[in-house]
Design a protein around this motif. Sequence first.
Motif, PDB file in Angstrom:
ATOM      1  N   HIS A   1      23.925  -3.912  22.920  1.00 40.19           N
ATOM      2  CA  HIS A   1      22.937  -4.088  23.994  1.00 40.19           C
ATOM      3  C   HIS A   1      21.510  -4.125  23.442  1.00 40.19           C
TER       4      HIS A   1
ATOM      5  N   THR B   1      15.698 -10.843  23.546  1.00 43.36           N
ATOM      6  CA  THR B   1      15.006 -11.217  24.785  1.00 43.36           C
ATOM      7  C   THR B   1      13.512 -10.924  24.681  1.00 43.36           C
TER       8      THR B   1
ATOM      9  N   GLU C   1      20.621  -7.389  21.884  1.00 42.71           N
ATOM     10  CA  GLU C   1      20.371  -8.415  22.913  1.00 42.71           C
ATOM     11  C   GLU C   1      18.993  -8.248  23.541  1.00 42.71           C
TER      12      GLU C   1
END
Length: 698
Positions: free
Chosen positions: A589, A596, A592
Amino acid sequence: MTQKEKLSAFFADDLYVPMTLDDIKAVLGVPDGDTAEFENIIKELCDDGVIVKTKKKRYVLAKTLGLVSGKFQSTERGFGFMLCGDGDIFIPSDKTGGAMNGDTVSVRITSRKTKTKRGEGEVVSVLKRASEYIVGTFEKNRNFGFVVPDDRRIKQDIFISKYKNSGVKDGDKVVCKITEFNAERKNPEGIITEILGNYAEKGVDVLSVIKRFGIDDEFDVKTLAEADKISEEIKESEIQNRRDFRKDTVITIDGADAKDLDDAVCVKKSENGYILSVHIADVTHYVKENGAIDKEAYKRGTSVYFADRVVPMLPKKLSNGICSLNPRVDRLTLSVIMEIDEKGNLTNSEVCEGIIKTKERMTYEDVTKILDGDKELCKKYKHILDDLYLMQTLALILKGKRLKKGGIDFDFPETKIELDENGRPIKISKREITIANSIIEEFMLMCNKTVAETFFWASVPFVYRVHEKPSAEKITAFNEFVKNMGFSIKGASEPHPKEFARLLDKIKNTPYERIISTALLRSLMKAKYSSQNAGHFSLAFEYYCHFTSPIRRYPDLAIHRIIKEFLNGGLTEERINYLTAFTERTAVHSSETEITAQEAEREVCDIKKAEFMEDKVGGEFDGIISSVTSFGFFVELENSVEGLVRVADLDDDYYVYDEKTYSLRGERSGKIYKIGDEVKVIVANVDVLSHKIDFVLS
């Protein structure tokens, strides 16, 4: 083995035949009370692309139908790729099946991968949409409207039938929710959920990016209420059993505008060398596990830094307040004490909970001026002058040792953007890397490396920062590339990072520096978080983690909690099992959310660069070719602004792209344009909305 894994194994069994949901329940003897949970697991397996529901309502393993699943990554030119473990699969523009960028899709392979060609496929179904919300510009027609997506990889406009009385105006930036995705060749339909304002209004450009990338720029009521309950004063009971470092000369060195001060440092001379103390804000003392703040911090994963604002991972009461190591106030820390000899070798280390009171809040600029001999600043900070000189000495020793061991040191400076009161860029420059930056960088690297190695050997679940070795295929291609320029890499099948560092040192300040550095960067893997230690290739570290920024990065916060639990009595077997799953989930997570944040920050940077160049159309500038593609080459100006010179505008010859040498060559003249070439360009066009800048050669 989890229930999900057991059910996956059931479908993968050679004896399994396609069954309906009722048949599966009967065969497995699912109790009535567990039906809802069971059906939810079946749905998750379908969403993950592990199993497929056929037209006859029977479930079958996706692989048996020749289907694979993964994330779809589209391009501005319509085609895309499905990202999966076996290599990216090319999806032609007419085979995307209505998938949008970031969607999880099921793909049928139509052409297998070869040594020279990617595998190809077609999207059979969209398993999970990346988002229902699209940010774009509203365009009004007589009886309906469209939202033109800001993300140029989304090729279809969103049809808006119901917008009257909403207050939206032609040209407004809006957020719309897609209510009907429809077929591939028909526009999706949606409704406007939020009007951000006209693009020219202050802050709307950045706000559009924040909304587009799904970044939460406000904290919910529950999170803020939990933050409000946290005391801004440290009680005597909170410092019991902590090491007291308040008499030490501890200082922070950060950017002048920084408000979230994660780290403070202290260096002392010892008989055998130096004692380096790195004190990191003890965020987990205030952010309790599974509390509202913790859950929100996990979701965000990182703070995001834009030109005109910061979107913090933690509420400002913590990030700028009680957690921040502000000057001359007591602060709780998780501290790493390292004994280092004269050659930069770590001889001993300790991790402990501490309390500090920094002597000064220093800036990179002032520390650099002091070390350069600025008389006025030397007089002002004479009480810490010797400490700063000692820090400089130790930092240079550590850097020398790191580079000698093979650490790869890329020299790609960051962009610094200065804005006026209306958010318009007034100056863009390359951020200078000074000796003060190097001091903090080397101390943090040493600290992160020490912590990672300590807790690797403690055999506890952990989140590492890893940079895997580059693939043999990419290194072979890179070695062939540099051979054309008279260079080579020893041990090309599996080279040590020292070889790359040696090459970069050899080409420094030569015409080859830019092109080889760029080619090498493209050849390396991307760093990421992992629950398994795989070392850090470019740093030439066997162990590495992110420990030093828990205010702005969740992986740091996560391992702080594990470290403190280990220090205060150890971990039970049950706790280890929980944390093993937690660190695996957190690593994926956090990787990711980091991507972003980087993409969003880059987007805003590009917008501000376009705004800065908007009134410079027709101006002539010196630049360097920074990248070459089949459709043209990008030129970087001295201030870091980049623009494209299109092949179509090179009218003196027909130019062909050479993929192996990253260059364009004229067929008749033999003229070559390659990375690192100096050119003069004229600003031909600036499109602020798409933040693209076009140059032509002067």
